[in-house]
Design a protein around this motif. Sequence first.
Motif, PDB file in Angstrom:
ATOM      1  N   GLY A 187     -30.767 -11.321   3.026  1.00  0.00           N
ATOM      2  CA  GLY A 187     -32.142 -11.701   2.735  1.00  0.00           C
ATOM      3  C   GLY A 187     -32.223 -13.053   2.070  1.00  0.00           C
ATOM      4  N   LEU A 188     -31.363 -13.272   1.089  1.00  0.00           N
ATOM      5  CA  LEU A 188     -31.355 -14.552   0.375  1.00  0.00           C
ATOM      6  C   LEU A 188     -31.015 -15.714   1.312  1.00  0.00           C
ATOM      7  CD1 LEU A 188     -29.595 -13.541  -2.960  1.00  0.00           C
ATOM      8  CD2 LEU A 188     -32.002 -14.152  -2.665  1.00  0.00           C
ATOM      9  N   SER A 190     -31.605 -15.892   4.467  1.00  0.00           N
ATOM     10  CA  SER A 190     -32.784 -16.132   5.305  1.00  0.00           C
ATOM     11  C   SER A 190     -33.839 -16.921   4.538  1.00  0.00           C
ATOM     12  CB  SER A 190     -33.382 -14.796   5.783  1.00  0.00           C
ATOM     13  OG  SER A 190     -32.479 -14.114   6.623  1.00  0.00           O
ATOM     14  N   VAL A 191     -34.009 -16.580   3.270  1.00  0.00           N
ATOM     15  CA  VAL A 191     -34.986 -17.292   2.442  1.00  0.00           C
ATOM     16  C   VAL A 191     -34.565 -18.748   2.239  1.00  0.00           C
ATOM     17  CG1 VAL A 191     -36.023 -17.440   0.142  1.00  0.00           C
ATOM     18  CG2 VAL A 191     -35.786 -15.220   1.250  1.00  0.00           C
ATOM     19  N   LEU A 192     -33.294 -18.965   1.969  1.00  0.00           N
ATOM     20  CA  LEU A 192     -32.791 -20.335   1.767  1.00  0.00           C
ATOM     21  C   LEU A 192     -33.104 -21.223   2.965  1.00  0.00           C
ATOM     22  CD1 LEU A 192     -29.275 -19.749   0.144  1.00  0.00           C
ATOM     23  CD2 LEU A 192     -31.361 -20.493  -0.989  1.00  0.00           C
ATOM     24  N   ALA A 193     -32.992 -20.652   4.150  1.00  0.00           N
ATOM     25  CA  ALA A 193     -33.214 -21.426   5.377  1.00  0.00           C
ATOM     26  C   ALA A 193     -34.676 -21.805   5.576  1.00  0.00           C
ATOM     27  CB  ALA A 193     -32.711 -20.638   6.583  1.00  0.00           C
ATOM     28  N   THR A 194     -35.577 -21.099   4.901  1.00  0.00           N
ATOM     29  CA  THR A 194     -37.009 -21.351   5.114  1.00  0.00           C
ATOM     30  C   THR A 194     -37.671 -22.104   3.961  1.00  0.00           C
ATOM     31  OG1 THR A 194     -37.642 -19.219   4.126  1.00  0.00           O
ATOM     32  CG2 THR A 194     -37.198 -19.249   6.491  1.00  0.00           C
ATOM     33  N   LEU A 195     -36.940 -22.358   2.898  1.00  0.00           N
ATOM     34  CA  LEU A 195     -37.533 -23.031   1.735  1.00  0.00           C
ATOM     35  C   LEU A 195     -37.978 -24.446   2.079  1.00  0.00           C
ATOM     36  CD1 LEU A 195     -35.108 -21.924  -1.126  1.00  0.00           C
ATOM     37  CD2 LEU A 195     -37.406 -21.048  -0.639  1.00  0.00           C
ATOM     38  N   SER A 196     -39.146 -24.805   1.541  1.00  0.00           N
ATOM     39  CA  SER A 196     -39.692 -26.139   1.782  1.00  0.00           C
ATOM     40  C   SER A 196     -40.372 -26.635   0.505  1.00  0.00           C
ATOM     41  CB  SER A 196     -40.699 -26.113   2.935  1.00  0.00           C
ATOM     42  OG  SER A 196     -41.832 -25.332   2.581  1.00  0.00           O
ATOM     43  N   GLU A 197     -41.049 -27.759   0.613  1.00  0.00           N
ATOM     44  CA  GLU A 197     -41.680 -28.384  -0.554  1.00  0.00           C
ATOM     45  C   GLU A 197     -42.662 -27.443  -1.251  1.00  0.00           C
ATOM     46  OE1 GLU A 197     -43.425 -32.765  -1.719  1.00  0.00           O
ATOM     47  OE2 GLU A 197     -42.610 -32.336   0.260  1.00  0.00           O
ATOM     48  N   LYS A 198     -43.345 -26.601  -0.490  1.00  0.00           N
ATOM     49  CA  LYS A 198     -44.342 -25.706  -1.081  1.00  0.00           C
ATOM     50  C   LYS A 198     -43.712 -24.626  -1.964  1.00  0.00           C
ATOM     51  CE  LYS A 198     -44.609 -22.443   2.824  1.00  0.00           C
ATOM     52  NZ  LYS A 198     -45.500 -21.854   3.852  1.00  0.00           N
ATOM     53  N   HIS A 199     -42.418 -24.401  -1.818  1.00  0.00           N
ATOM     54  CA  HIS A 199     -41.747 -23.372  -2.600  1.00  0.00           C
ATOM     55  C   HIS A 199     -41.124 -23.920  -3.884  1.00  0.00           C
ATOM     56  CE1 HIS A 199     -41.402 -21.756   1.636  1.00  0.00           C
ATOM     57  NE2 HIS A 199     -42.063 -20.789   1.015  1.00  0.00           N
ATOM     58  N   SER A 200     -41.015 -25.221  -4.007  1.00  0.00           N
ATOM     59  CA  SER A 200     -40.345 -25.805  -5.162  1.00  0.00           C
ATOM     60  C   SER A 200     -41.083 -25.446  -6.451  1.00  0.00           C
ATOM     61  CB  SER A 200     -40.260 -27.328  -5.021  1.00  0.00           C
ATOM     62  OG  SER A 200     -39.296 -27.855  -5.914  1.00  0.00           O
ATOM     63  N   THR A 202     -41.081 -22.340  -7.784  1.00  0.00           N
ATOM     64  CA  THR A 202     -41.586 -20.971  -7.738  1.00  0.00           C
ATOM     65  C   THR A 202     -40.456 -19.969  -7.913  1.00  0.00           C
ATOM     66  OG1 THR A 202     -41.337 -20.779  -5.316  1.00  0.00           O
ATOM     67  CG2 THR A 202     -43.429 -21.664  -6.140  1.00  0.00           C
ATOM     68  N   LEU A 203     -40.840 -18.714  -8.135  1.00  0.00           N
ATOM     69  CA  LEU A 203     -39.901 -17.597  -8.210  1.00  0.00           C
ATOM     70  C   LEU A 203     -40.175 -16.692  -7.018  1.00  0.00           C
ATOM     71  CD1 LEU A 203     -37.828 -15.703  -9.584  1.00  0.00           C
ATOM     72  CD2 LEU A 203     -39.704 -14.813 -10.988  1.00  0.00           C
ATOM     73  N   LEU A 204     -39.165 -16.516  -6.165  1.00  0.00           N
ATOM     74  CA  LEU A 204     -39.296 -15.709  -4.953  1.00  0.00           C
ATOM     75  C   LEU A 204     -38.269 -14.583  -4.958  1.00  0.00           C
ATOM     76  CD1 LEU A 204     -39.457 -18.632  -2.345  1.00  0.00           C
ATOM     77  CD2 LEU A 204     -41.411 -17.486  -3.420  1.00  0.00           C
ATOM     78  N   ASN A 205     -38.575 -13.506  -4.242  1.00  0.00           N
ATOM     79  CA  ASN A 205     -37.574 -12.450  -4.116  1.00  0.00           C
ATOM     80  C   ASN A 205     -36.749 -12.643  -2.848  1.00  0.00           C
ATOM     81  OD1 ASN A 205     -39.060 -11.478  -1.943  1.00  0.00           O
ATOM     82  ND2 ASN A 205     -39.686  -9.580  -2.944  1.00  0.00           N
ATOM     83  N   TRP A 206     -35.833 -11.701  -2.586  1.00  0.00           N
ATOM     84  CA  TRP A 206     -34.903 -11.834  -1.456  1.00  0.00           C
ATOM     85  C   TRP A 206     -35.599 -11.776  -0.101  1.00  0.00           C
ATOM     86  CZ3 TRP A 206     -36.252  -7.375  -3.646  1.00  0.00           C
ATOM     87  CH2 TRP A 206     -36.457  -6.275  -2.830  1.00  0.00           C
ATOM     88  N   GLU A 207     -36.874 -11.413  -0.092  1.00  0.00           N
ATOM     89  CA  GLU A 207     -37.653 -11.383   1.135  1.00  0.00           C
ATOM     90  C   GLU A 207     -38.565 -12.601   1.258  1.00  0.00           C
ATOM     91  OE1 GLU A 207     -38.368  -6.737   2.121  1.00  0.00           O
ATOM     92  OE2 GLU A 207     -39.381  -7.472   0.322  1.00  0.00           O
ATOM     93  N   GLY A 208     -38.487 -13.502   0.286  1.00  0.00           N
ATOM     94  CA  GLY A 208     -39.311 -14.697   0.319  1.00  0.00           C
ATOM     95  C   GLY A 208     -40.701 -14.503  -0.265  1.00  0.00           C
ATOM     96  N   LYS A 209     -40.952 -13.357  -0.894  1.00  0.00           N
ATOM     97  CA  LYS A 209     -42.265 -13.084  -1.482  1.00  0.00           C
ATOM     98  C   LYS A 209     -42.326 -13.623  -2.914  1.00  0.00           C
ATOM     99  CE  LYS A 209     -42.877  -8.879   1.273  1.00  0.00           C
ATOM    100  NZ  LYS A 209     -43.056  -7.404   1.256  1.00  0.00           N
TER     101      LYS A 209
END
Length: 213
Positions: A187-188, A190-200, A202-209
């Motif tokens: 899960g992590l 997958s999340v790493l691969a989708t991170l972008s400027e809008k996520h900088s 923030t605190l996200l879980n292993w599902e990207g939520k």
Amino acid sequence: ELRDLASKHPNLVLVKLDVADPSAITDAAKIVEGKLNGTGLNLLINNAGIYSPASSLETVDAEDMISSYRTNVVGPTLMAQAFLPLLKKAARESPEKGLSCSKAAIVNISTILGSIEKTPQTFFQPVISYRCSKAALNMLTKCQALTYREARILCVALHPGWVKTDSGGQEVALLRAALTVDTSVRGLLSVLATLSEKHSGTLLNWEGKAIPW
């Protein structure tokens, strides 16, 4: 196990590091710089942490609080400082636009237990020193995101979930639904691969939520 893994994968290099020792952090950064052969570092993941399961408001002592803070907050702070030149180099030389882990990023492994807003739902396990240090790590992540944005470095905190590990054992019994290591890691990644400027920042879980501060 790490040595066995490294023996099978020559691209995996093991570097000795104790995040509670500033000189060890400096030495590790120099070793990594040498291994990179003039290129930058794309991704720094601060995963080291300590957890005191018996730490309650009645029992926590000064050494427990200081030790947790030293490893869970000071360590990631100094790691980012030490590796910042390599991260900046990667960001400068990357042809990619925006922010991403393939460009330059700092990922701090945090926890939902560091969320002040979520505390009422998770307080069945007080773990005071751990909670307080991880809340501080979340603040550090936000400050890093604001500070390193000009250098085009993405900074984010990730909660891997309650994972079936040595440190997660007691929560497993309470929740009866803890994640396996494999599920959390997949899960992590997958999340790493989708991170972008809008996520900088923030605190996200292993599902990207998103998890509230």
